[in-house]
Each structure stands twice: as structure tokens, then as C-alpha cells.
Write a protein that holds these residues in place. Structure first.
Motif, PDB file in Angstrom:
ATOM      1  N   GLN A  47       4.387 -29.732   4.769  1.00  0.00           N
ATOM      2  CA  GLN A  47       3.441 -28.634   4.639  1.00  0.00           C
ATOM      3  C   GLN A  47       3.399 -28.122   3.199  1.00  0.00           C
ATOM      4  N   TRP A  94      -4.363 -15.613  -2.409  1.00  0.00           N
ATOM      5  CA  TRP A  94      -3.337 -15.335  -1.402  1.00  0.00           C
ATOM      6  C   TRP A  94      -3.689 -14.065  -0.651  1.00  0.00           C
ATOM      7  N   GLY A  97       0.157 -13.612   3.606  1.00  0.00           N
ATOM      8  CA  GLY A  97       1.057 -14.731   3.854  1.00  0.00           C
ATOM      9  C   GLY A  97       0.386 -16.086   3.939  1.00  0.00           C
ATOM     10  N   CYS A  98      -0.899 -16.136   3.640  1.00  0.00           N
ATOM     11  CA  CYS A  98      -1.631 -17.402   3.703  1.00  0.00           C
ATOM     12  C   CYS A  98      -2.413 -17.620   2.418  1.00  0.00           C
ATOM     13  N   VAL A 117      -8.079 -20.676   5.982  1.00  0.00           N
ATOM     14  CA  VAL A 117      -6.666 -20.793   5.626  1.00  0.00           C
ATOM     15  C   VAL A 117      -6.374 -22.221   5.176  1.00  0.00           C
ATOM     16  N   GLU A 120       0.260 -21.778   4.818  1.00  0.00           N
ATOM     17  CA  GLU A 120       1.088 -20.575   4.772  1.00  0.00           C
ATOM     18  C   GLU A 120       2.025 -20.632   3.574  1.00  0.00           C
ATOM     19  N   THR A 121       2.131 -19.516   2.867  1.00  0.00           N
ATOM     20  CA  THR A 121       3.042 -19.384   1.747  1.00  0.00           C
ATOM     21  C   THR A 121       3.293 -17.907   1.503  1.00  0.00           C
ATOM     22  N   GLU A 122       4.472 -17.593   1.061  1.00  0.00           N
ATOM     23  CA  GLU A 122       4.799 -16.194   0.786  1.00  0.00           C
ATOM     24  C   GLU A 122       4.521 -15.820  -0.665  1.00  0.00           C
TER      25      GLU A 122
END
Length: 159
Positions: A47, A94, A97-98, A117, A120-122
Motif C-alpha cells: 500500500q 491530504w 488521514g487520506c 481517495v 491512507e497516510t498520516e
């Protein structure tokens, strides 16, 4: 009487068979648990790689002079990638969180309802470290890309 002497031997044989069966089930249980954790780790790794690869592909597919711009809106970084000479662009940013991607008119207002989307990434940080050289950082790592369009323009002009 001979039947009574064979009874302990039958229990002994059954005990050993049950012990082997229990050992087999434990091996299967531990193997399944190991397989599950391996697949989970591999999925997370894929991912993160997909996200960075997608960003690189988007940028490289639009490698022309001034195709990539970096801006800030509402405290969020927006990476805009022109879609050729169509007057439209991809905006990557961003949110919650996506990593989101929106396709719209270049210079037009953002439309978050039309965004989709990507993954997912912080974290999502874009830096222009030199002219036409960018570094994108997400949870999955960092990717460096350099726009080669100016080099192509210089080569064509020198002919």
C-alpha cells in the motif's frame, strides 16, 4: 485374560496418536498465524509503495514546463499537476488521514466533494528542494522526482 493385558497397550497407542494429532494441530495453528502476519505486513508495504508510485507516475506523465506547482490552502499543501494543455489539473492533497485527488479546472476553485481517495497516510509533505525538483514524504517513505522538461527544451534549442 489376554484381553485385559492388551487394554493398557491400546490406551498407550491411543495416547501417542492423540499426542501426534495435537502436535499437528499446533503446527497448523502457528503456521496460519505466521502466514496471516506475513500477509498483513506485505499488504501494508504494498500500500505504501503503491501510493508513492502513483504520485511519481502522475508527475512524470505530465512532464512539461511549469506542469507541477505547489500551493497552500487552509493550512494544507496542494500538489497541482497540469493535464497537458487541456486547462485542467490534478490536485493532490491530504485530508482526514487520506491522500485525496481531485480533477478540475486549473486555477479554479477546489471541489472536495469530487475528490477521490488515493490511499491512507498520516502525513503528506511536499518540498521543492531545487528548481523543478520535489520531495514528497508520506508514511510509506520519501520519493524524489525531477522534472526533465527544461532539460529537453535546452537540448532542442541547442540543435
Amino acid at each position: 485374560m489376554e484381553h485385559d493385558r492388551n487394554l493398557p497397550m491400546a490406551f498407550y497407542t491411543m495416547g501417542i496418536a492423540c499426542l501426534f494429532l495435537a502436535g499437528f494441530f499446533l503446527v497448523v495453528l502457528f503456521g496460519a498465524q505466521t502466514y496471516r502476519s506475513t500477509v498483513s505486513g506485505q499488504t501494508e508495504n504494498n500500500q505504501s509503495r503503491v501510493l508513492l508510485s502513483y504520485l511519481t507516475t502522475c508527475v512524470k506523465s505530465s512532464d512539461s514546463a511549469g506542469a507541477v506547482t505547489l500551493s497552500k490552502e487552509g493550512g494544507s499543501q496542494i500538489l497541482s499537476i497540469a493535464d497537458g494543455d487541456s486547462g485542467y489539473c490534478f490536485r493532490i492533497y491530504w485530508q482526514d488521514g487520506c491522500l485525496m485527488e481531485e480533477y478540475g479546472q486549473a486555477g479554479g476553485e477546489m471541489n472536495p466533494a469530487a475528490a477521490r481517495v488515493i490511499g491512507e497516510t498520516e502525513s503528506f509533505l511536499v518540498e521543492e528542494i531545487a528548481e523543478d525538483t520535489f520531495v514528497v514524504t508520506t508514511d510509506g517513505g520519501r520519493v524524489l522526482f525531477h522534472m526533465r522538461s527544461r532539460q529537453a527544451d535546452v537540448r532542442e534549442g541547442s540543435r
